[in-house]
Write an enzyme that holds these catalytic residues in place. Structure first.
Site, PDB file in Angstrom:
ATOM      1  N   LEU A  52       0.848  -1.198   0.000  1.00 48.06           N
ATOM      2  CA  LEU A  52       0.000   0.000   0.000  1.00 48.06           C
ATOM      3  C   LEU A  52       0.879   1.242   0.000  1.00 48.06           C
ATOM      4  CD1 LEU A  52      -2.669  -1.247   2.545  1.00 48.06           C
ATOM      5  CD2 LEU A  52      -3.001  -0.886   0.087  1.00 48.06           C
TER       6      LEU A  52
ATOM      7  N   HIS B 235       2.542 -10.257  10.406  1.00 48.63           N
ATOM      8  CA  HIS B 235       3.542 -10.876   9.522  1.00 48.63           C
ATOM      9  C   HIS B 235       4.217 -12.034  10.268  1.00 48.63           C
ATOM     10  CE1 HIS B 235       6.318 -11.144   6.185  1.00 48.63           C
ATOM     11  NE2 HIS B 235       7.301 -11.245   7.054  1.00 48.63           N
TER      12      HIS B 235
ATOM     13  N   ASP C 254       3.723   1.248   7.105  1.00 47.10           N
ATOM     14  CA  ASP C 254       4.155   2.423   6.343  1.00 47.10           C
ATOM     15  C   ASP C 254       4.363   1.981   4.896  1.00 47.10           C
ATOM     16  OD1 ASP C 254       6.652   1.264   6.173  1.00 47.10           O
ATOM     17  OD2 ASP C 254       7.581   2.597   7.647  1.00 47.10           O
TER      18      ASP C 254
ATOM     19  N   GLY D  11       6.912   0.848   3.320  1.00 46.90           N
ATOM     20  CA  GLY D  11       7.818  -0.257   3.036  1.00 46.90           C
ATOM     21  C   GLY D  11       7.072  -1.582   3.022  1.00 46.90           C
TER      22      GLY D  11
HETATM   23  C1  GAR Z   1      -0.451 -15.183   7.557  1.00 50.70           C
HETATM   24  O1  GAR Z   1       0.578 -16.082   7.901  1.00 50.70           O
HETATM   25  C2  GAR Z   1       0.048 -13.755   7.607  1.00 50.70           C
HETATM   26  O2  GAR Z   1       0.932 -13.505   8.657  1.00 50.70           O
HETATM   27  C3  GAR Z   1       0.740 -13.660   6.281  1.00 50.70           C
HETATM   28  O3  GAR Z   1      -0.127 -14.306   5.387  1.00 50.70           O
HETATM   29  C4  GAR Z   1      -0.817 -15.332   6.088  1.00 50.70           C
HETATM   30  C5  GAR Z   1      -2.294 -15.148   5.863  1.00 50.70           C
HETATM   31  O4  GAR Z   1      -3.010 -16.190   6.456  1.00 50.70           O
HETATM   32  N1  GAR Z   1       0.993 -12.307   5.914  1.00 50.70           N
HETATM   33  C6  GAR Z   1       2.113 -11.917   5.318  1.00 50.70           C
HETATM   34  O5  GAR Z   1       2.993 -12.678   4.988  1.00 50.70           O
HETATM   35  C7  GAR Z   1       2.208 -10.423   5.071  1.00 50.70           C
HETATM   36  N2  GAR Z   1       3.454 -10.123   4.476  1.00 50.70           N
HETATM   37  P1  GAR Z   1      -4.573 -16.058   6.679  1.00 50.70           P
HETATM   38  O6  GAR Z   1      -5.152 -15.627   5.318  1.00 50.70           O
HETATM   39  O7  GAR Z   1      -5.011 -17.435   7.050  1.00 50.70           O
HETATM   40  O8  GAR Z   1      -4.808 -15.035   7.745  1.00 50.70           O
END
Ligand code: GAR
Length: 214
Positions: free
Chosen positions: A94, A110, A142, A144
């Site tokens: 974003l 994350h 933010d 990044g």
């Molecule tokens: C989760 O592990 C979340 O932390 C990750 O995607 C997955 C979504 O799972 N997010 C990232 O990697 C963001 N960079 P979910 O759809 O079952 O909540």
């Protein structure tokens, strides 16, 4: 203060489910006003509908550029009166276009101890690097990638038997608990965000009491 949440997803939606379950159980003072997916096949949409939550699909591919895509997201989220935005497995970066509509009110989960292993498949990145300890992070967003002031973190020891999928599953339980604990702390004013003092500084997370250990 009841949080008025907009939740953005791209896939499975287990973090969204954790939010819905915590609200239903009375452990999170929040209402999910809108769930938006950038993919029509996001399984989390079915979870939202099952809970009676309004959903929308805004396919990034349908827009010529990021700006118009983000304008469409902002229009939907503001019309739904969302005051906090949760990125729950939302796999798009974003920009200021979006973030300036919800200053210091966009939260991401994350699956690594940021700033280590931002980006895709953080669990595989951590295993490939050979870390002995990993974890997950809830942070303000933010511009990044998986970047911004940290709100809460929790650790998990890597076990010899961990494959990428085993580790991801073990981390997911921590993610759900950490995300709910952080949102609940915001709702109850145990966690507040101080805006950046100058243009260069970053907003600061202030905990009253200890941050959660989940
Ligand atoms: C989760 O592990 C979340 O932390 C990750 O995607 C997955 C979504 O799972 N997010 C990232 O990697 C963001 N960079 P979910 O759809 O079952 O909540």
């Amino acid at each position: 203060m009841t949080l008025q949440l907009g939740v953005l997803i791209s896939g499975r939606g287990s973090n969204l489910q954790a939010i819905l379950d915590a609200i239903a159980a009375g452990t999170l003072d929040a209402r999910v006003r809108l769930v938006v997916a950038n993919r029509p096949d996001a399984a989390g949409l079915t979870r939202a509908k099952a809970a009676g939550i309004t959903t929308a699909v805004v396919e990034h591919k349908a827009f010529g550029d990021r700006t118009t895509f983000e304008h469409a997201l902002v229009a939907l989220l503001t019309r739904a009166s969302c005051d906090w935005i949760v990125l729950a497995g939302f796999m798009r970066i974003l920009t200021r276009e979006f973030l300036s509509a919800f200053p210091e009110r966009v939260v991401n989960i994350h699956p690594s101890l940021l700033p280590a292993f931002p980006g895709l498949d953080a669990q595989a990145q951590a295993l490939a690097y050979g870390v002995h300890v990993t974890g997950c992070t809830v942070h303000l967003v933010d511009e990044g990638v998986d970047h911004g002031p940290i709100l809460a973190q929790t650790t998990l020891e890597v076990e010899p038997a961990d494959t990428r999928d085993i580790l991801a599953g073990r981390l997911l339980e921590k993610e759900h608990a950490l995300l709910i604990a952080t949102l609940a702390a915001i709702a109850s004013d145990r966690l507040s965000i101080e805006p950046a003092a100058t243009g260069d500084a970053r907003p600061t997370a202030r905990w009253r009491g200890a941050p959660p250990r989940v």
